[in-house]
Design a protein around this motif. Structure first.
Motif, PDB file in Angstrom:
ATOM      1  N   ALA A   1       0.852  -1.190   0.000  1.00  0.00           N
ATOM      2  CA  ALA A   1       0.000   0.000   0.000  1.00  0.00           C
ATOM      3  C   ALA A   1       0.890   1.243   0.000  1.00  0.00           C
ATOM      4  O   ALA A   1       1.391   1.665   1.047  1.00  0.00           O
ATOM      5  CB  ALA A   1      -0.918  -0.006   1.227  1.00  0.00           C
ATOM      6  N   PRO A   2       1.122   1.836  -1.171  1.00  0.00           N
ATOM      7  CA  PRO A   2       0.656   1.363  -2.486  1.00  0.00           C
ATOM      8  C   PRO A   2       1.734   0.536  -3.177  1.00  0.00           C
ATOM      9  O   PRO A   2       2.863   0.459  -2.694  1.00  0.00           O
ATOM     10  CB  PRO A   2       0.451   2.685  -3.231  1.00  0.00           C
ATOM     11  CG  PRO A   2       1.575   3.556  -2.700  1.00  0.00           C
ATOM     12  CD  PRO A   2       1.726   3.193  -1.235  1.00  0.00           C
ATOM     13  N   VAL A   3       1.386  -0.064  -4.316  1.00  0.00           N
ATOM     14  CA  VAL A   3       2.376  -0.733  -5.158  1.00  0.00           C
ATOM     15  C   VAL A   3       3.101   0.318  -5.991  1.00  0.00           C
ATOM     16  O   VAL A   3       2.469   1.123  -6.673  1.00  0.00           O
ATOM     17  CB  VAL A   3       1.696  -1.770  -6.081  1.00  0.00           C
ATOM     18  CG1 VAL A   3       2.643  -2.195  -7.195  1.00  0.00           C
ATOM     19  CG2 VAL A   3       1.267  -2.989  -5.275  1.00  0.00           C
ATOM     20  N   ARG A   4       4.421   0.304  -5.923  1.00  0.00           N
ATOM     21  CA  ARG A   4       5.224   1.254  -6.704  1.00  0.00           C
ATOM     22  C   ARG A   4       5.959   0.512  -7.815  1.00  0.00           C
ATOM     23  O   ARG A   4       6.013  -0.712  -7.845  1.00  0.00           O
ATOM     24  CB  ARG A   4       6.204   1.984  -5.795  1.00  0.00           C
ATOM     25  CG  ARG A   4       5.520   2.761  -4.670  1.00  0.00           C
ATOM     26  CD  ARG A   4       6.515   3.617  -3.907  1.00  0.00           C
ATOM     27  NE  ARG A   4       5.871   4.271  -2.768  1.00  0.00           N
ATOM     28  CZ  ARG A   4       5.149   5.384  -2.852  1.00  0.00           C
ATOM     29  NH1 ARG A   4       4.976   5.974  -4.037  1.00  0.00           N
ATOM     30  NH2 ARG A   4       4.604   5.919  -1.771  1.00  0.00           N
ATOM     31  N   ALA A   5       6.535   1.296  -8.725  1.00  0.00           N
ATOM     32  CA  ALA A   5       7.169   0.717  -9.916  1.00  0.00           C
ATOM     33  C   ALA A   5       8.294  -0.248  -9.555  1.00  0.00           C
ATOM     34  O   ALA A   5       8.455  -1.300 -10.191  1.00  0.00           O
ATOM     35  CB  ALA A   5       7.698   1.834 -10.810  1.00  0.00           C
ATOM     36  N   ALA A   6       9.093   0.092  -8.516  1.00  0.00           N
ATOM     37  CA  ALA A   6      10.210  -0.773  -8.149  1.00  0.00           C
ATOM     38  C   ALA A   6       9.713  -2.146  -7.700  1.00  0.00           C
ATOM     39  O   ALA A   6      10.318  -3.172  -8.019  1.00  0.00           O
ATOM     40  CB  ALA A   6      11.028  -0.120  -7.036  1.00  0.00           C
ATOM     41  N   LEU A   7       8.600  -2.202  -6.973  1.00  0.00           N
ATOM     42  CA  LEU A   7       8.063  -3.485  -6.522  1.00  0.00           C
ATOM     43  C   LEU A   7       7.543  -4.304  -7.701  1.00  0.00           C
ATOM     44  O   LEU A   7       7.712  -5.525  -7.740  1.00  0.00           O
ATOM     45  CB  LEU A   7       6.943  -3.268  -5.511  1.00  0.00           C
ATOM     46  CG  LEU A   7       6.287  -4.549  -4.969  1.00  0.00           C
ATOM     47  CD1 LEU A   7       7.313  -5.435  -4.268  1.00  0.00           C
ATOM     48  CD2 LEU A   7       5.123  -4.238  -4.037  1.00  0.00           C
ATOM     49  N   VAL A   8       6.920  -3.649  -8.681  1.00  0.00           N
ATOM     50  CA  VAL A   8       6.431  -4.364  -9.865  1.00  0.00           C
ATOM     51  C   VAL A   8       7.589  -5.048 -10.579  1.00  0.00           C
ATOM     52  O   VAL A   8       7.502  -6.220 -10.973  1.00  0.00           O
ATOM     53  CB  VAL A   8       5.679  -3.418 -10.812  1.00  0.00           C
ATOM     54  CG1 VAL A   8       5.235  -4.158 -12.073  1.00  0.00           C
ATOM     55  CG2 VAL A   8       4.480  -2.795 -10.118  1.00  0.00           C
ATOM     56  N   ARG A   9       8.700  -4.317 -10.744  1.00  0.00           N
ATOM     57  CA  ARG A   9       9.864  -4.915 -11.400  1.00  0.00           C
ATOM     58  C   ARG A   9      10.432  -6.061 -10.557  1.00  0.00           C
ATOM     59  O   ARG A   9      10.828  -7.102 -11.082  1.00  0.00           O
ATOM     60  CB  ARG A   9      10.933  -3.852 -11.640  1.00  0.00           C
ATOM     61  CG  ARG A   9      10.560  -2.814 -12.693  1.00  0.00           C
ATOM     62  CD  ARG A   9      11.763  -2.001 -13.131  1.00  0.00           C
ATOM     63  NE  ARG A   9      12.315  -1.217 -12.034  1.00  0.00           N
ATOM     64  CZ  ARG A   9      11.941   0.020 -11.733  1.00  0.00           C
ATOM     65  NH1 ARG A   9      10.980   0.612 -12.458  1.00  0.00           N
ATOM     66  NH2 ARG A   9      12.489   0.675 -10.738  1.00  0.00           N
ATOM     67  N   ALA A  10      10.480  -5.856  -9.233  1.00  0.00           N
ATOM     68  CA  ALA A  10      11.019  -6.896  -8.361  1.00  0.00           C
ATOM     69  C   ALA A  10      10.161  -8.156  -8.401  1.00  0.00           C
ATOM     70  O   ALA A  10      10.683  -9.276  -8.410  1.00  0.00           O
ATOM     71  CB  ALA A  10      11.117  -6.371  -6.927  1.00  0.00           C
ATOM     72  N   VAL A  11       8.845  -7.995  -8.421  1.00  0.00           N
ATOM     73  CA  VAL A  11       7.954  -9.151  -8.496  1.00  0.00           C
ATOM     74  C   VAL A  11       8.229  -9.951  -9.773  1.00  0.00           C
ATOM     75  O   VAL A  11       8.265 -11.189  -9.766  1.00  0.00           O
ATOM     76  CB  VAL A  11       6.474  -8.718  -8.424  1.00  0.00           C
ATOM     77  CG1 VAL A  11       5.545  -9.881  -8.776  1.00  0.00           C
ATOM     78  CG2 VAL A  11       6.144  -8.204  -7.029  1.00  0.00           C
ATOM     79  N   ALA A  12       8.437  -9.258 -10.885  1.00  0.00           N
ATOM     80  CA  ALA A  12       8.730  -9.943 -12.151  1.00  0.00           C
ATOM     81  C   ALA A  12      10.045 -10.706 -12.076  1.00  0.00           C
ATOM     82  O   ALA A  12      10.147 -11.854 -12.546  1.00  0.00           O
ATOM     83  CB  ALA A  12       8.761  -8.929 -13.291  1.00  0.00           C
ATOM     84  N   GLU A  13      11.079 -10.080 -11.465  1.00  0.00           N
ATOM     85  CA  GLU A  13      12.370 -10.753 -11.351  1.00  0.00           C
ATOM     86  C   GLU A  13      12.269 -11.975 -10.438  1.00  0.00           C
ATOM     87  O   GLU A  13      12.814 -13.041 -10.736  1.00  0.00           O
ATOM     88  CB  GLU A  13      13.420  -9.777 -10.802  1.00  0.00           C
ATOM     89  CG  GLU A  13      13.744  -8.610 -11.718  1.00  0.00           C
ATOM     90  CD  GLU A  13      14.538  -9.024 -12.939  1.00  0.00           C
ATOM     91  OE1 GLU A  13      14.934 -10.214 -13.037  1.00  0.00           O
ATOM     92  OE2 GLU A  13      14.768  -8.166 -13.800  1.00  0.00           O
ATOM     93  N   VAL A  14      11.582 -11.832  -9.310  1.00  0.00           N
ATOM     94  CA  VAL A  14      11.449 -12.963  -8.380  1.00  0.00           C
ATOM     95  C   VAL A  14      10.630 -14.086  -9.011  1.00  0.00           C
ATOM     96  O   VAL A  14      10.909 -15.269  -8.800  1.00  0.00           O
ATOM     97  CB  VAL A  14      10.822 -12.489  -7.053  1.00  0.00           C
ATOM     98  CG1 VAL A  14      10.491 -13.686  -6.160  1.00  0.00           C
ATOM     99  CG2 VAL A  14      11.779 -11.563  -6.325  1.00  0.00           C
ATOM    100  N   ALA A  15       9.610 -13.730  -9.796  1.00  0.00           N
ATOM    101  CA  ALA A  15       8.821 -14.760 -10.482  1.00  0.00           C
ATOM    102  C   ALA A  15       9.702 -15.557 -11.435  1.00  0.00           C
ATOM    103  O   ALA A  15       9.586 -16.792 -11.528  1.00  0.00           O
ATOM    104  CB  ALA A  15       7.658 -14.123 -11.229  1.00  0.00           C
ATOM    105  N   ASP A  16      10.611 -14.876 -12.153  1.00  0.00           N
ATOM    106  CA  ASP A  16      11.533 -15.577 -13.050  1.00  0.00           C
ATOM    107  C   ASP A  16      12.477 -16.480 -12.250  1.00  0.00           C
ATOM    108  O   ASP A  16      12.790 -17.603 -12.672  1.00  0.00           O
ATOM    109  CB  ASP A  16      12.354 -14.578 -13.865  1.00  0.00           C
ATOM    110  CG  ASP A  16      11.520 -13.875 -14.933  1.00  0.00           C
ATOM    111  OD1 ASP A  16      10.422 -14.383 -15.261  1.00  0.00           O
ATOM    112  OD2 ASP A  16      11.951 -12.821 -15.420  1.00  0.00           O
TER     113      ASP A  16
END
Length: 419
Positions: A173-188
């Motif tokens: 709260a809230p979701v920021r751009a850095a977290l979106v990128r981190a989520v994608a990297e961790v998913a990979d």
């Protein structure tokens, strides 16, 4: 520099095989990080340490019982309020105050688009988030329908071998751009761990298939000869026939057992004794057997059916082709860190070039047992852990294997070995 930015940078650089090395380094560094330098360096070390802990619980797949423990470490990695792993429209693991309805909703959008998504708190059910680095569909201020929620959600696909294995969802709260990128990297990174887990499972399945191949090799030739020999004694020497039936029962019970992939040298030698007694019923005095076994080697943990096929190979392909029969010598000696086991026969031998071709081909045929054992030993103990074979035409054959005395990862597999 925020932890999320550090995480995205570290995981982005450390993809593939390099990440494995970094994870091992992180485990060591994570225990004593007081003098590791700057705040950014310490953040990177903490990130890699948590990644190493999560990896252990991801290798079994998203359907494993302990995948929930991976979610806890993934939440720490991302620094988010909550984390969920979604597979086939179901939350299979979660840590923190997860809004499961929101997690399923944003995961469905990821499945539909194949790309990362953001869902803002208060979005109506079915209103998909936006793909991108934090730009989302504006929504109300309350949590999403269906649960206590933890704010906005960012989600990314976990793709293994081109197929969607699941979705990683992080709440903040809230979701920021850095977290979106981190989520994608961790998913990979999660996808890489799942792929490694599948590889481990494939290796286990291969080992089981190789054992089945050995059992299939034993059954047709040897069982026919053993039963024929037993039948020949039924009328002329009933007591001897009874002894052979018991030896046959012991041999087949051991060879077709299902308890683990490892046994002890003592158990394997008992089976070899039964095998050789049955072969003596055919060869008579033409088969001589010498054993020199150091007592301290009997408890050595060895791969199941690793010595017996070598002995059978010596009888079938070394002694049986010659009319005079011959002798087999089995030795086991303590060699510091290893137990060295040798099986030697004075039979017909074979051409060294033919042997080299045999050990490097997958073709079916004679000597499949020795090739199978060599392959299994190399898989377990590395390229230098295979069989050493000395032979020549008319000069007999000597087969040597060296088994590490310390194998704690295999110790439990010996339970029930004699059952």
């Amino acid at each position: 520099m925020t932890d999320a930015v550090v995480l995205a940078a570290v995981l982005g650089v450390a993809g593939g095989a390099g990440l494995v090395i970094l994870l091992l380094l992180a485990r060591r560094l994570g225990r004593g990080g007081a003098d590791l330098g700057s705040d950014a360096e310490q953040a990177a070390h903490r990130t890699l340490h948590e990644a190493g802990l999560a990896a252990v619980h991801l290798r079994g797949g998203l359907g494993a019982d302990d995948v929930g423990r991976a979610a806890r470490h993934l939440r720490t990695l991302l620094g988010s309020a909550a984390v969920a792993l979604v597979q086939d429209g179901r939350v299979v693991a979660a840590d923190g105050p997860v809004d499961e309805a929101a997690a399923r909703r944003v995961a469905a959008r990821v499945v539909e688009t194949g790309r990362r998504q953001v869902l803002r708190a208060g979005d109506a059910a079915g209103a998909g988030g936006a793909d991108g680095d934090g730009a989302g569909v504006p929504g109300g201020g309350g949590p999403g329908a269906g649960g206590p929620g933890a704010g906005d959600a960012a989600a990314a696909p976990i793709v293994v071998d081109g197929a969607l294995a699941g979705v990683l969802v992080a709440f903040a709260a809230p979701v920021r751009a850095a977290l979106v990128r981190a989520v994608a990297e961790v998913a990979d990174w999660c996808a890489a761990q799942l792929a490694l887990g599948e590889l481990d499972a494939s290796r286990t399945a291969l080992a089981e298939a190789e054992l089945r191949a050995l059992r299939a090799q034993i059954s047709p030739h040897f069982i026919y000869n053993a039963l024929t020999a037993i039948a020949s004694f039924i009328t002329t020497d009933p007591a001897r026939a009874r002894e052979l039936v018991l030896e046959f029962a012991d041999f087949t019970r051991y060879s077709f057992r299902r308890q683990g992939e490892f046994t002890t040298l003592a158990e394997e030698l008992r089976s070899i004794h039964s095998y050789l007694e049955l072969e003596r019923s055919r060869f008579g005095d033409r088969l001589a057997v010498t054993l020199r076994i150091a007592p301290e080697t009997l408890s050595t943990v060895i791969p199941f059916l690793s010595v017996q096929p070598i002995v059978e190979n010596a009888v079938r392909h070394g002694l049986e082709p010659g009319e005079r029969g011959g002798g087999i010598r089995i030795e086991a000696r303590d060699d510091a860190t290893h137990t060295e086991i040798t099986v030697e026969d004075d039979g017909v031998g074979m051409d060294p070039e033919q042997l080299r071709a045999l050990l490097n081909t997958d073709a079916d045929g004679a000597h499949v047992g020795i090739r199978n054992v060599d392959t299994r030993l190399r898989q377990l103990y590395g390229p230098g852990g295979g069989l050493v074979v000395e032979t020549n035409t008319g000069a007999g054959t000597l087969v040597r294997m060296r088994i590490p005395k310390s194998q704690p990862q295999h110790a439990l597999d010996t339970a029930g070995a004699g059952a």
